[in-house]
Design an enzyme around this catalytic site. Structure first.
Site, PDB file in Angstrom:
ATOM      1  N   HIS A 170      19.921  32.384  -1.288  1.00 27.18           N
ATOM      2  CA  HIS A 170      22.091  32.192  -1.348  1.00 27.18           C
ATOM      3  C   HIS A 170      22.667  32.681  -2.089  1.00 27.18           C
ATOM      4  CE1 HIS A 170      20.439  27.889  -0.202  1.00 27.18           C
ATOM      5  NE2 HIS A 170      20.930  28.266   1.555  1.00 27.18           N
ATOM      6  N   LYS A 196      15.267  35.231   5.665  1.00 26.99           N
ATOM      7  CA  LYS A 196      14.112  34.317   5.642  1.00 26.99           C
ATOM      8  C   LYS A 196      14.242  34.131   7.397  1.00 26.99           C
ATOM      9  CE  LYS A 196      12.586  30.506   3.923  1.00 26.99           C
ATOM     10  NZ  LYS A 196      12.565  30.249   5.141  1.00 26.99           N
ATOM     11  N   ASP A 197      15.321  33.396   8.017  1.00 22.34           N
ATOM     12  CA  ASP A 197      15.639  32.807   9.155  1.00 22.34           C
ATOM     13  C   ASP A 197      15.388  33.846  10.404  1.00 22.34           C
ATOM     14  OD1 ASP A 197      15.342  29.768   8.129  1.00 22.34           O
ATOM     15  OD2 ASP A 197      16.952  30.732   6.708  1.00 22.34           O
ATOM     16  N   GLY A 242      20.382  35.526   5.609  1.00 22.19           N
ATOM     17  CA  GLY A 242      19.340  35.896   5.507  1.00 22.19           C
ATOM     18  C   GLY A 242      18.080  36.595   6.158  1.00 22.19           C
TER      19      GLY A 242
HETATM   20  P1  AMP Z   1      20.231  27.327   4.618  1.00 24.43           P
HETATM   21  O1  AMP Z   1      20.834  27.021   3.579  1.00 24.43           O
HETATM   22  O2  AMP Z   1      19.186  27.436   4.409  1.00 24.43           O
HETATM   23  O3  AMP Z   1      20.975  27.303   5.960  1.00 24.43           O
HETATM   24  O4  AMP Z   1      20.484  29.095   4.605  1.00 24.43           O
HETATM   25  C1  AMP Z   1      21.840  29.954   4.412  1.00 24.43           C
HETATM   26  C2  AMP Z   1      21.889  30.946   4.360  1.00 24.43           C
HETATM   27  O5  AMP Z   1      20.777  31.709   3.398  1.00 24.43           O
HETATM   28  C3  AMP Z   1      21.050  31.351   5.695  1.00 24.43           C
HETATM   29  O6  AMP Z   1      21.424  32.831   6.201  1.00 24.43           O
HETATM   30  C4  AMP Z   1      19.254  31.719   5.184  1.00 24.43           C
HETATM   31  O7  AMP Z   1      18.636  32.540   6.034  1.00 24.43           O
HETATM   32  C5  AMP Z   1      20.176  32.493   4.109  1.00 24.43           C
HETATM   33  N1  AMP Z   1      18.182  32.036   2.821  1.00 24.43           N
HETATM   34  C6  AMP Z   1      17.839  31.010   2.537  1.00 24.43           C
HETATM   35  N2  AMP Z   1      16.632  31.147   1.887  1.00 24.43           N
HETATM   36  C7  AMP Z   1      16.245  32.848   1.494  1.00 24.43           C
HETATM   37  C8  AMP Z   1      15.730  33.390   0.768  1.00 24.43           C
HETATM   38  N3  AMP Z   1      14.678  32.326   0.335  1.00 24.43           N
HETATM   39  N4  AMP Z   1      16.070  34.495   0.493  1.00 24.43           N
HETATM   40  C9  AMP Z   1      17.409  34.952   1.281  1.00 24.43           C
HETATM   41  N5  AMP Z   1      18.183  34.183   1.962  1.00 24.43           N
HETATM   42  C10 AMP Z   1      17.687  33.394   2.236  1.00 24.43           C
END
Ligand code: AMP
Length: 308
Positions: A37, A152-153, A150
């Site tokens: 994040h 990642k998703d 990210g």
């Molecule tokens: P989340 O809180 O899991 O919904 O993720 C919020 C944002 O952070 C989303 O755009 C995810 O793709 C990104 N994100 C989560 N994990 C990672 C990671 N390991 N590297 C880069 N971005 C990430």
């Protein structure tokens, strides 16, 4: 750093910034913040004048009540992380601010057909409708901005890009590299729920991606054969139950047949590891779109990539 719970306050602050010509960067999250994040916040900080982070565990995108009940919530710490990463505004809406009729779902939702249907969409029915709905609401509240997501998703990013295009939303979507632990595991808020042995076993996901890339690097051009190489890399790990391990077209997310252009292919993997569903992905060439979390908490970007 301002912390606001109301959509009106969030919109007003960002409208005021735009009125003086400043560019707004938005980083949507569900909290339990980690270096993945903060890499998004850092990128937004570098490219925008005002950085807003949203923290909202969106009930509309969880099918399994157990999953949302166990989703880690660390708001106090998250606010410190946001301040440390240089955020100007954190939007932390209560559920009823986003969905006034909750627990009745909203009458209006957003569905991005096609790209939402396979892989995560197939395994988690309704998930991407929930994502598209909340992201469209966040974009509506934040107003014209750059929004940082990210890689990642990967499928989520594809869904959001498609939604922005189809609905003419005034948002520039920026995809950012995946931040990983030193052993290759992609950082995820869910990783904290893994036991020691599960945490060690989880490295086979990035191993499957490496096996797929290796197959392509040595000349394999059949998508099915690349997928078999990926599955073989996880097959020996009893703690990991693979859902899918595939080579897909990076834009349509359809399974790749013959691979003419490896640069247009994405490798995707998803698995249940103990109580947690983990996903990971990479380009089909070198691990060019990854970032590793350095021990000092900074991130080392190997190479940035924008897809689409
Ligand atoms: P989340 O809180 O899991 O919904 O993720 C919020 C944002 O952070 C989303 O755009 C995810 O793709 C990104 N994100 C989560 N994990 C990672 C990671 N390991 N590297 C880069 N971005 C990430």
């Amino acid at each position: 750093m301002d912390v606001v719970e109301s959509a009106a306050a969030c919109r007003e602050t960002l409208d005021r910034a735009r009125a003086t010509g400043r560019v707004v960067g938005l980083v949507p999250t569900m909290g339990a913040l980690h270096h993945g994040h903060t890499s998004l916040v850092a990128r937004a900080r570098a490219e925008c004048d005002v950085v807003a982070v949203s923290i909202f565990v969106n009930p509309l995108q969880f099918g399994d009540p157990d999953d949302i009940a166990r989703y880690p919530r660390t708001l106090e710490r998250d606010l410190l992380v946001c301040a440390g990463a240089g955020a100007d505004l954190v939007f932390v809406p209560p559920v009823t601010e986003m969905y006034p009729s909750w627990p009745a779902p909203p009458a209006t939702t957003v569905a991005v057909r096609g790209v939402s249907d396979r892989w995560e969409g197939a395994s988690r029915p309704g998930h991407f409708d929930g994502v598209a709905t909340v992201v469209s609401k966040l974009f509506s509240i934040a107003g014209p901005c750059r929004a940082y997501f990210g890689l990642k998703d990967f499928q989520q990013l594809a869904v959001v890009r498609r939604m922005v295009r189809d609905l003419c939303l005034p948002v520039e979507v920026v995809g950012c590299p995946t931040v990983r632990e030193a052993d290759g595991l992609a950082l995820s808020s869910r990783n904290v729920r893994l036991s020691g042995p599960e945490r060690r076993a989880a490295t086979v996901l990035s191993g499957a991606l490496a096996a797929g890339r290796a197959a392509i690097a040595t000349g394999e051009r059949s998508g099915a054969a690349v997928a078999r190489a990926m599955r073989a890399a996880v097959a020996g790990e009893p703690l990991v139950d693979v859902d899918y391990a595939v080579a897909v077209d990076a834009v349509s997310l359809e399974e790749a047949g013959a691979i003419d252009d490896p640069g247009a292919v994405r490798l995707l993997v998803a698995a249940q590891v103990g109580p947690v569903r983990l996903i990971d992905n990479s380009g089909a060439l070198a691990a060019a779109d990854d970032t590793s979390a350095a021990p000092d908490g900074t991130t080392q970007v190997r190479q940035l990539e924008r897809i689409g």
